[in-house]
Design an enzyme around this catalytic site. Structure first.
Site, PDB file in Angstrom:
ATOM      1  CB  CYS A 188       5.299   0.347  -2.410  1.00  0.00           C
ATOM      2  SG  CYS A 188       6.472   0.383  -3.737  1.00  0.00           S
ATOM      3  NE  ARG A 223       0.005   3.037  13.646  1.00  0.00           N
ATOM      4  CZ  ARG A 223       0.996   2.156  13.784  1.00  0.00           C
ATOM      5  NH1 ARG A 223       1.961   2.379  14.674  1.00  0.00           N
ATOM      6  NH2 ARG A 223       1.030   1.065  13.047  1.00  0.00           N
ATOM      7  CG  PHE A 244      -9.371  -1.551  20.181  1.00  0.00           C
ATOM      8  CD1 PHE A 244      -8.910  -2.835  19.888  1.00  0.00           C
ATOM      9  CD2 PHE A 244      -8.442  -0.618  20.627  1.00  0.00           C
ATOM     10  CE1 PHE A 244      -7.563  -3.181  20.027  1.00  0.00           C
ATOM     11  CE2 PHE A 244      -7.096  -0.949  20.783  1.00  0.00           C
ATOM     12  CZ  PHE A 244      -6.650  -2.228  20.474  1.00  0.00           C
ATOM     13  CB  VAL A 295      -6.418  -0.124  15.886  1.00  0.00           C
ATOM     14  CG1 VAL A 295      -6.233   1.387  15.963  1.00  0.00           C
ATOM     15  CG2 VAL A 295      -6.313  -0.739  17.272  1.00  0.00           C
ATOM     16  CE1 TYR A 321      -3.700   2.494   1.035  1.00  0.00           C
ATOM     17  CE2 TYR A 321      -2.265   3.091   2.856  1.00  0.00           C
ATOM     18  CZ  TYR A 321      -3.378   3.329   2.092  1.00  0.00           C
ATOM     19  OH  TYR A 321      -4.181   4.415   2.372  1.00  0.00           O
TER      20      TYR A 321
HETATM   21  C1  UGA Z   1      -3.349   2.377   8.774  1.00  0.00           C
HETATM   22  C2  UGA Z   1      -3.141   2.547   7.283  1.00  0.00           C
HETATM   23  O1  UGA Z   1      -2.293   1.635   6.757  1.00  0.00           O
HETATM   24  C3  UGA Z   1      -2.653   3.886   6.928  1.00  0.00           C
HETATM   25  O2  UGA Z   1      -2.623   4.063   5.560  1.00  0.00           O
HETATM   26  C4  UGA Z   1      -3.518   4.898   7.442  1.00  0.00           C
HETATM   27  O3  UGA Z   1      -3.010   6.142   7.100  1.00  0.00           O
HETATM   28  C5  UGA Z   1      -3.596   4.751   8.909  1.00  0.00           C
HETATM   29  O4  UGA Z   1      -4.074   3.459   9.265  1.00  0.00           O
HETATM   30  C6  UGA Z   1      -4.542   5.756   9.412  1.00  0.00           C
HETATM   31  O5  UGA Z   1      -5.582   5.437   9.950  1.00  0.00           O
HETATM   32  O6  UGA Z   1      -4.230   6.935   9.172  1.00  0.00           O
HETATM   33  P1  UGA Z   1      -2.120   1.628  10.968  1.00  0.00           P
HETATM   34  O7  UGA Z   1      -1.995   2.774  11.881  1.00  0.00           O
HETATM   35  O8  UGA Z   1      -1.071   0.584  11.121  1.00  0.00           O
HETATM   36  O9  UGA Z   1      -2.159   2.158   9.461  1.00  0.00           O
HETATM   37  O10 UGA Z   1      -3.537   0.897  11.115  1.00  0.00           O
HETATM   38  P2  UGA Z   1      -4.433   0.331  12.303  1.00  0.00           P
HETATM   39  O11 UGA Z   1      -5.158  -0.830  11.747  1.00  0.00           O
HETATM   40  O12 UGA Z   1      -5.289   1.401  12.848  1.00  0.00           O
HETATM   41  O13 UGA Z   1      -3.409  -0.237  13.381  1.00  0.00           O
HETATM   42  C7  UGA Z   1      -2.769   0.534  14.334  1.00  0.00           C
HETATM   43  C8  UGA Z   1      -1.979  -0.392  15.232  1.00  0.00           C
HETATM   44  O14 UGA Z   1      -2.884  -1.154  16.036  1.00  0.00           O
HETATM   45  C9  UGA Z   1      -1.106  -1.410  14.508  1.00  0.00           C
HETATM   46  O15 UGA Z   1       0.113  -1.523  15.174  1.00  0.00           O
HETATM   47  C10 UGA Z   1      -1.880  -2.720  14.620  1.00  0.00           C
HETATM   48  O16 UGA Z   1      -1.058  -3.848  14.614  1.00  0.00           O
HETATM   49  C11 UGA Z   1      -2.578  -2.545  15.960  1.00  0.00           C
HETATM   50  N1  UGA Z   1      -3.850  -3.280  16.126  1.00  0.00           N
HETATM   51  C12 UGA Z   1      -4.813  -3.264  15.164  1.00  0.00           C
HETATM   52  C13 UGA Z   1      -4.089  -3.974  17.309  1.00  0.00           C
HETATM   53  O17 UGA Z   1      -3.225  -4.033  18.200  1.00  0.00           O
HETATM   54  N2  UGA Z   1      -5.292  -4.613  17.482  1.00  0.00           N
HETATM   55  C14 UGA Z   1      -6.262  -4.602  16.555  1.00  0.00           C
HETATM   56  O18 UGA Z   1      -7.343  -5.211  16.804  1.00  0.00           O
HETATM   57  C15 UGA Z   1      -6.036  -3.908  15.361  1.00  0.00           C
END
Ligand code: UGA
Length: 348
Positions: free
Chosen positions: A154, A225, A205, A201, A152
């Site tokens: 990339c 984050r 949740f 996330v 994504y």
């Molecule tokens: C995602 C997208 O890839 C980005 O493009 C986007 O910009 C970004 O969200 C965003 O919302 O702005 P990411 O932050 O990794 O990136 O996405 P999430 O799924 O929200 O995950 C955040 C973190 O929570 C990650 O480390 C993930 O492993 C963790 N997570 C996720 C949990 O610990 N439990 C869950 O049930 C879901």
């Protein structure tokens, strides 16, 4: 005076909020998406198009009507990056090249929504690690090809480079926005209720809380984050729209550096806020490995803090909402839309 604006992806989380705000500001909006269910409003200055935004004829029709195009379509759920990488690359790059091309040829302004994910694994400058991710100086540090998490990032990066080249060499008026973990009402979906696949996330949740199950912390939840509230984010976008001259040719991070928290901390605060607003809940936190949760090829960013100097300077903007302040309206929205008895629907 209001502008004529097309929004590709108006039916998504960001698109539906941005559309409503642009209408409230007096603009005329052509809202396009394959589904506009999240955009419930009607208005005399709002034209709704439930269409495939990849359709070449439709793109031409739409561009003929407007001065500015906001492009928001993407598959932006990390669980898809390593399970449907080809669809992710298509949606983030192939499907949008024609939009960029058409905007350049017809001299329309393009505001493209990219992602903080382009910065990759960590904030890294030419001289080593940085504290924040910066549009001018940070490297774009993606993991190896077999770590499909980065498909994504990339694809989004290549589209940014295409837009940049169209701006520099073909006169395209553009602004690239990089959102950093925007959260708020109507985010993503609840699997099996109004969408499929693992959402981001917040929705994971909330799904757990509404069904009395445990909140899962991937690899322990120490990754961090910086969450920015949708209302703060939308205010920044409105200012990008209103400032074409200042924002032309710019890439702008939009996020909330002061809201940098761990995912474990987010889970704890969400559980506490849920109990306070809704009532007793059996949900607790539980650890899960990334491989069990996402499968092979997942990788992560441990810390993701935006440098928002450009947004402050160009937009005279500042995020105001703390994480604790944003949780109450978010919980209320989910409870209103889904109720508290999703329950038992899916066994844990
Ligand atoms: C995602 C997208 O890839 C980005 O493009 C986007 O910009 C970004 O969200 C965003 O919302 O702005 P990411 O932050 O990794 O990136 O996405 P999430 O799924 O929200 O995950 C955040 C973190 O929570 C990650 O480390 C993930 O492993 C963790 N997570 C996720 C949990 O610990 N439990 C869950 O049930 C879901």
């Amino acid at each position: 005076m209001g502008q004529n604006i097309a929004i590709l992806g108006a039916g998504g989380f960001l698109g539906s909020h941005i559309t409503a705000a642009l209408i409230a500001r007096g603009h005329r909006v052509h809202a396009a998406d394959h589904c506009l269910a999240k955009l419930s409003m009607t208005h005399e200055r709002l034209h709704r198009h439930e269409r495939d935004v990849r359709d070449a004829g439709f793109q031409s029709e739409l561009l003929a009507e407007v001065d500015t195009v906001l492009s928001l379509t993407a598959i932006c759920q990390p669980a898809a990056y390593n399970t449907q990488p080809l669809a992710v690359i298509r949606a983030s790059y192939d499907d949008l090249v024609s939009v960029v091309q058409r905007a350049a040829e017809s001299s329309k302004r393009l505001i493209h929504f990219s992602t903080c994910e382009v910065y990759g694994r960590a904030a890294m400058g030419a001289d080593g690690p940085m504290t924040t991710m910066n549009e001018q100086d940070s490297s774009l540090l993606l993991g190896p090809v077999h770590m499909e998490r980065w498909t994504y990032a990339c694809a989004k990066q290549l589209l940014e480079r295409t837009i940049w080249a169209q701006g520099r060499h073909a006169g395209l008026a553009f602004t690239i926005v990089r959102p950093f973990n925007v959260i708020g009402a109507r985010m993503d979906h609840i699997p099996g209720v109004d969408g499929e696949g693992v959402p981001r996330v917040l929705a994971c949740f909330m799904h757990a809380l509404l069904s009395g199950r445990d909140l899962l912390l991937v690899n322990g939840g120490s990754q961090r984050r910086s969450f920015v509230y949708i209302d703060d984010f939308v205010e920044a976008v409105l200012r990008v729209v209103d400032r074409p001259r200042q924002c032309n040719g710019q890439i702008i991070n939009i996020g909330a550096p002061d809201n940098d928290i761990s995912i474990a901390d987010l889970a704890d605060r969400l559980i506490a806020a849920y109990r306070e607003r809704v009532g007793p809940s059996p949900s607790a936190v539980r650890q899960v490995s990334a491989v069990d949760f996402y499968g092979d090829g997942y990788d992560d960013t441990q810390v993701r803090i935006p440098d928002i100097g450009a947004a402050q300077r160009l937009l005279d903007w500042q995020p105001h909402t703390s994480v604790d302040a944003m949780l109450a309206p978010i919980i209320d929205d989910y409870v209103k839309r889904y109720g508290t008895t999703l329950a038992e629907a899916t066994p844990q």
